[in-house]
Design a protein around this motif. Structure first.
Motif, PDB file in Angstrom:
ATOM      1  N   ILE A   1       0.839  -1.198   0.000  1.00 14.69           N
ATOM      2  CA  ILE A   1       0.000   0.000   0.000  1.00 14.69           C
ATOM      3  C   ILE A   1       0.874   1.247   0.000  1.00 14.69           C
ATOM      4  O   ILE A   1       2.084   1.179   0.177  1.00 14.69           O
ATOM      5  N   GLY A   2       0.212   2.360  -0.226  1.00 17.66           N
ATOM      6  CA  GLY A   2       0.916   3.635  -0.261  1.00 17.66           C
ATOM      7  C   GLY A   2      -0.009   4.664  -0.878  1.00 17.66           C
ATOM      8  O   GLY A   2      -0.952   4.301  -1.580  1.00 17.66           O
ATOM      9  N   PRO A   3       0.274   5.942  -0.639  1.00 13.62           N
ATOM     10  CA  PRO A   3      -0.583   6.988  -1.203  1.00 13.62           C
ATOM     11  C   PRO A   3      -0.531   6.968  -2.732  1.00 13.62           C
ATOM     12  O   PRO A   3       0.333   6.308  -3.314  1.00 13.62           O
TER      13      PRO A   3
ATOM     14  N   LEU B   1      -2.135  -8.769  -7.786  1.00 14.46           N
ATOM     15  CA  LEU B   1      -3.449  -8.159  -8.012  1.00 14.46           C
ATOM     16  C   LEU B   1      -3.320  -6.650  -7.857  1.00 14.46           C
ATOM     17  O   LEU B   1      -2.942  -6.156  -6.797  1.00 14.46           O
ATOM     18  N   ASP B   2      -3.647  -5.907  -8.936  1.00 11.95           N
ATOM     19  CA  ASP B   2      -3.507  -4.457  -8.923  1.00 11.95           C
ATOM     20  C   ASP B   2      -4.870  -3.802  -8.684  1.00 11.95           C
ATOM     21  O   ASP B   2      -5.688  -3.723  -9.586  1.00 11.95           O
ATOM     22  N   GLU B   3      -5.092  -3.372  -7.481  1.00 11.09           N
ATOM     23  CA  GLU B   3      -6.341  -2.711  -7.066  1.00 11.09           C
ATOM     24  C   GLU B   3      -7.598  -3.442  -7.521  1.00 11.09           C
ATOM     25  O   GLU B   3      -8.423  -2.887  -8.237  1.00 11.09           O
TER      26      GLU B   3
ATOM     27  N   ALA C   1       1.269 -17.762  -3.714  1.00  8.64           N
ATOM     28  CA  ALA C   1       1.526 -16.516  -2.999  1.00  8.64           C
ATOM     29  C   ALA C   1       0.798 -15.390  -3.727  1.00  8.64           C
ATOM     30  O   ALA C   1       0.653 -15.434  -4.950  1.00  8.64           O
ATOM     31  N   ILE C   2       0.334 -14.396  -2.985  1.00  9.09           N
ATOM     32  CA  ILE C   2      -0.385 -13.275  -3.602  1.00  9.09           C
ATOM     33  C   ILE C   2       0.200 -11.960  -3.100  1.00  9.09           C
ATOM     34  O   ILE C   2       0.424 -11.786  -1.893  1.00  9.09           O
ATOM     35  N   LEU C   3       0.469 -11.067  -4.035  1.00  7.20           N
ATOM     36  CA  LEU C   3       0.855  -9.707  -3.666  1.00  7.20           C
ATOM     37  C   LEU C   3      -0.282  -8.795  -4.120  1.00  7.20           C
ATOM     38  O   LEU C   3      -0.661  -8.783  -5.284  1.00  7.20           O
ATOM     39  N   LEU C   4      -0.811  -8.044  -3.156  1.00 13.22           N
ATOM     40  CA  LEU C   4      -2.031  -7.278  -3.411  1.00 13.22           C
ATOM     41  C   LEU C   4      -1.750  -5.789  -3.278  1.00 13.22           C
ATOM     42  O   LEU C   4      -1.326  -5.319  -2.215  1.00 13.22           O
ATOM     43  N   VAL C   5      -1.963  -5.059  -4.364  1.00 16.82           N
ATOM     44  CA  VAL C   5      -1.937  -3.594  -4.279  1.00 16.82           C
ATOM     45  C   VAL C   5      -3.370  -3.142  -4.120  1.00 16.82           C
ATOM     46  O   VAL C   5      -4.237  -3.550  -4.894  1.00 16.82           O
ATOM     47  N   GLU C   6      -3.659  -2.347  -3.106  1.00 17.53           N
ATOM     48  CA  GLU C   6      -5.051  -1.966  -2.894  1.00 17.53           C
ATOM     49  C   GLU C   6      -5.121  -0.656  -2.132  1.00 17.53           C
ATOM     50  O   GLU C   6      -4.305  -0.372  -1.264  1.00 17.53           O
TER      51      GLU C   6
END
Lengths: 321, 260, 321
Positions: B36-38, B176-178, B205-210
């Protein structure tokens, strides 16, 4: 060491001949540069190749021809520089209007459509202009009126430079400086640059994108028309398909310089003009048919796409993912 | 246990802009990690680095011990990394079925000559592929929609189809991108279950950007926070929730003076 | 089941073309000639459709690959035909057929190799560049052929004469059937999803493990191969060929067929090829209006119905869900 030294190249490459070819290439190249500017500006604002641009060049030459016929008696009374200027400016205005009209009728309805559709339309417009011109003006070559007096400029050593060639170069340079001024210093020019950087942002900043696009087409078409008249002054025989090859070469010039980049288009035009003239001038020495001059631009195109697709002065664009 | 994905001091520079700087983190097999991040923090850039769309200016990325930079995106997918896109990128002219079928191409044993000759072995494989796709669609309740154009799916279903399409490449790591962008609260609730279900069922494994904190906090085991391309925090949801630098980054206030 | 149908259809088409061919002496020469033209144009349109339609690239140089095939195959029959016949036991239908088959394949493979050479650098770039590069290649081929020695194997600007008239109904329609089958089988397989993925979204395609560059080059090579075969058939139908016959406008003819029929729609493209070829034949007296109508068609189609008159979805079999 004295006596008969064998110099294999001295016979084939005298310096004066080389300089002469270089100059000839420069004159031709300045016209390619004028046309290339139109390609590059339209690409800058709309990201598409206006295939019909070479035909606006042809239209410019024919407009010049018919203006001269129409204004014949008046022309005779004016000193030739004024006559040339009148024809040049009127043809530029008429072709600018034609360019704006083409954009409005054919390209504007496709503003949000895939680029391929616009490209196909542009090919259609190009063919339409060529074959309509053939129907209207006839398919045969027509002589272009001699406006600029014939004669050579003296005092250049062994070099031959005609008055026409000088006028061509001077006009092209003046027009390019004028364009630079318009793009860098005027409000519309600034809007053009904003639009080519980011259409959405420029619209949000209050730029009327449609007006800017029309303006860009007008400007590009005016330059192409000037190029057409200058070209017809150098090679005074015009026909409906005369724009095809110079148009394609000018497009290659735009890609070579970095499409979307205005100084790049000018540079590319000069390089193509010079290379082509040199290939034709030295075809015997190189052992190739002089007809290959028309293939030179495309070889350059393939090479530039292979090694530096962003062009000499262009920046690489990356697609947003 | 060796990491599935390992970033080591990854940096990418666009002209004068340093979009990601000295970023390091790892993902273990079967782990569900949030990134996460702004806005504009460089999250999608990290995805593009991992999937080979961009090449890092410095640093190294390992996937199961293999160096990623230098591979083309399609080669990286073959290694076992699949992704979805922030703005859905389905193949608009293809049906739901064919969208998933596209992911099967790289697993096919039979290539172009078989496709031309259309012999028995090839036909058997085409049948197998068909069954596999329908099974996959069945798991996600989209089997009934298999042969409709993907454009006619609802927004939420298009997002799910994009995830199914990515799963069909049989990845070991899913990016996963948003995925929750544009979803209503009920759909988001469903998505959270879906992501956990995928992790367990397919053992990946899952990397989630949200952006949606509720989603990230609700399902991720570990969260990495970046700002201006630099990692500012890493830890469990509970850690992150109370981390002053994270609060400062999100609220733009001077959270405890750590954000100099 | 579906797959057996396609095999059966291919065999049936081959058998029917052989049958018709055997009694083609009963047919009126004029109509037979039109039919053969139709067949050749179907091959050209279907093969260009793989590149421009299914794969979403935009080639404007299909005639150049046709030229390579025409010249390549004619050189085989003209230069080596006699000795090949001798080896095959003297002139006769079998020796003739084998010679022609070899000639056609040489033409097709040469065109495919050219397609690979042109495609490799340009297919990495966006669609509009490919259009220009292929157009440029079209020009290069024409310029090079025109500037060859008139007495040499390429015959210079006048081209080649006295090519044996081997092309028959069977050869044309068998090749057309094979082209349709090959491209259909390819595009409808799981393997073929790659072409469609490239057309729809290259970045997403790469992310699904599809080597988009390979697919683009493959489409281009296969398309060029069939264009080369069409060129060989054309040369051995007309018995004379010249560089002008394969100019840019020939490429535009094929593009119009693909766009009118519907890019990516095999049925649509075949129908368009048939209709336009027949129309061309009957509108010979209005030659000067033909290209005006064609170009207007392109423009209007892109604005009103860019998917073509018979788009791909129209004929897709409803699959059981």
């Amino acid at each position: 060491m004295q006596g008969q030294r064998y110099e294999p190249f001295a016979h084939h490459f005298p310096l004066s001949q080389f300089l002469q070819q270089l100059l000839n290439g420069l004159f031709l190249g300045s016209i390619y540069a004028l046309i290339a500017l139109g390609y590059t500006m339209v690409y800058g604002v709309l990201r598409f190749i206006n295939f019909a641009h070479g035909d606006v060049f042809m239209l410019g030459a024919f407009t010049g021809l018919y203006l001269h016929k129409l204004l014949g008696p008046m022309m005779a009374m004016m000193p030739w520089p004024v006559a040339m200027l009148v024809i040049l400016l009127l043809a530029m205005i008429i072709c600018a209007a034609a360019g704006i009209l083409i954009e409005f009728l054919a390209y504007r309805p496709l503003r949000d459509k895939p680029r391929l559709n616009v490209l196909i339309t542009a090919i259609g417009v190009s063919l339409l202009l060529e074959y309509t011109a053939q129907l209207v003006f006839g398919a045969t070559q027509q002589p272009f009126p001699v406006i600029i007096p014939k004669g050579n400029i003296g005092g250049l050593g062994g070099l031959t430079v005609t008055i026409t060639q000088v006028i061509v170069l001077v006009t092209a340079v003046v027009l390019m400086i004028a364009l630079r001024f318009i793009v860098m210093k005027t409000k519309l020019g600034m809007a053009m640059r904003a639009l080519s950087l980011n259409p959405t942002a420029s619209a949000l900043m209050g730029v009327n994108n449609s007006v800017v696009i029309s303006f860009t087409f007008g400007l590009g078409s005016a330059l192409a028309a000037a190029g057409g008249i200058l070209y017809a002054s150098l090679y005074p025989s015009i026909e409906p398909f005369m724009g095809v090859l110079p148009g394609l070469k000018a497009f290659v010039a735009a890609v070579l310089g970095g499409i979307g980049n205005i100084p790049g288009a000018a540079l590319g035009g000069l390089i193509i003009g010079v290379t082509e003239t040199l290939v034709a001038g030295y075809s015997d020495t190189l052992g190739i048919p002089s007809g290959y001059r028309d293939g030179v631009a495309f070889v350059i195109l393939i090479l530039i796409l292979l090694f530096k697709p962003s062009g000499l002065l262009g920046k690489a664009e990356r697609e947003k993912v | 246990m060796s990491a599935t994905l390992q970033l080591e001091d990854v940096t990418i520079q666009f002209g004068g802009l340093r979009a990601v700087g000295d970023l390091s983190f790892g993902i273990q097999p079967g782990e569900l990690v949030g990134l996460i991040g702004p806005n504009g923090a460089g999250k999608t850039t990290v995805f593009n680095l991992i999937t080979g769309v961009y090449t890092p200016t410095a640093g190294q990325i390992f996937f199961n011990g293999i160096k990623i930079p230098g591979h083309q995106p399609h080669q990286i997918t073959k290694l076992g990394i699949a992704r979805t896109f922030q703005n859905i990128r389905l193949f608009p002219s293809l049906s739901v079925f064919d969208n998933v079928r596209t992911s099967m191409v790289m697993h096919q044993q039979h290539g172009i000559t078989h496709a031309l000759v259309r012999g028995p072995a090839y036909r058997d494989e085409e049948k197998l592929i068909e069954a596999e796709i329908l099974d996959l669609l069945n798991i996600f309740d989209l089997r009934g929609m298999a042969h409709v154009p993907c454009k006619s799916l609802s927004y939420g279903d298009q997002r799910r189809l994009e995830i199914i399409r990515a799963l069909a490449t049989k990845p070991k790591l899913l990016l996963l991108d948003e995925p929750a962008a544009g979803m209503n609260p009920t759909e988001k609730e469903g998505l959270m279950h879906l992501i956990q279900f995928i992790r367990d069922k397919f053992d990946i494994a899952i990397l989630l950007v949200e952006h949606d904190m509720k989603v990230v906090m609700g399902i991720c085991q570990r969260i990495i926070v970046i700002e201006y391309g630099v990692k500012i925090a890493e830890g469990t949801p509970a850690d992150i929730r109370t981390n002053p630098r994270v609060i400062a980054a999100y609220l733009g206030t001077d959270g405890g003076g750590e954000h100099a | 089941m579906k797959h057996h149908t396609s095999h059966f259809a291919l065999l049936l088409a081959l058998a029917v073309s052989l049958g018709v061919s055997l009694c083609s002496s009963q047919l009126d020469d004029y109509y037979l000639d039109i039919m053969l033209n139709v067949g050749i144009n179907v091959i050209l349109a279907v093969s260009l459709n793989l590149v421009n339609g299914h794969t979403g690239q935009f080639s404007l140089g299909h005639a150049a690959f046709m030229a390579v095939g025409a010249y390549g195959s004619s050189m085989v029959t003209l230069e080596m035909g006699a000795s090949m016949m001798r080896v095959l036991g003297g002139a006769g239908p079998v020796a003739e057929s084998v010679t022609f088959l070899v000639a056609l394949l040489v033409g097709g493979v040469s065109a495919a190799v050219c397609g690979w050479i042109v495609g490799m650098p340009s297919l990495r770039l966006r669609g509009d560049y490919l259009a220009i590069v292929t157009l440029g290649f079209n020009e290069i081929i024409r310029v090079v052929l025109q500037n060859t020695n008139g007495d040499g194997p390429f015959g210079g600007a006048l081209g080649l004469k006295g090519i044996p008239a081997y092309t028959s109904f069977f050869w044309v329609f068998a090749t057309a059937a094979i082209a349709i089958y090959t491209i259909g089988a390819l595009v409808n397989s799981t393997y073929g999803r790659g072409f469609l993925a490239v057309r729809d979204d290259e970045i997403a395609g790469e992310s699904m493990g599809i080597n988009t560059t390979r697919y683009k080059v493959l489409a281009f090579v296969i398309g060029s191969f069939f264009a080369g075969l069409a060129g060989g058939l054309y040369a051995h139908l007309r018995t004379t060929i010249s560089p002008e016959g394969f100019n840019f406008l020939k490429s535009v003819d094929v593009v119009v067929m693909v766009i009118l029929g519907g890019m990516g729609s095999t049925v649509g493209v075949i129908v368009a090829a048939v209709v336009l070829t027949v129309l061309n034949e009957f509108l010979r007296d209005f030659e000067q209006y033909r290209m005006i109508v064609f170009s207007l068609l392109l423009i209007v189609m892109m604005i009103v119905r860019p998917q073509g008159l018979l788009p791909a979805g129209l004929f897709q079999r409803r699959k059981r869900a």
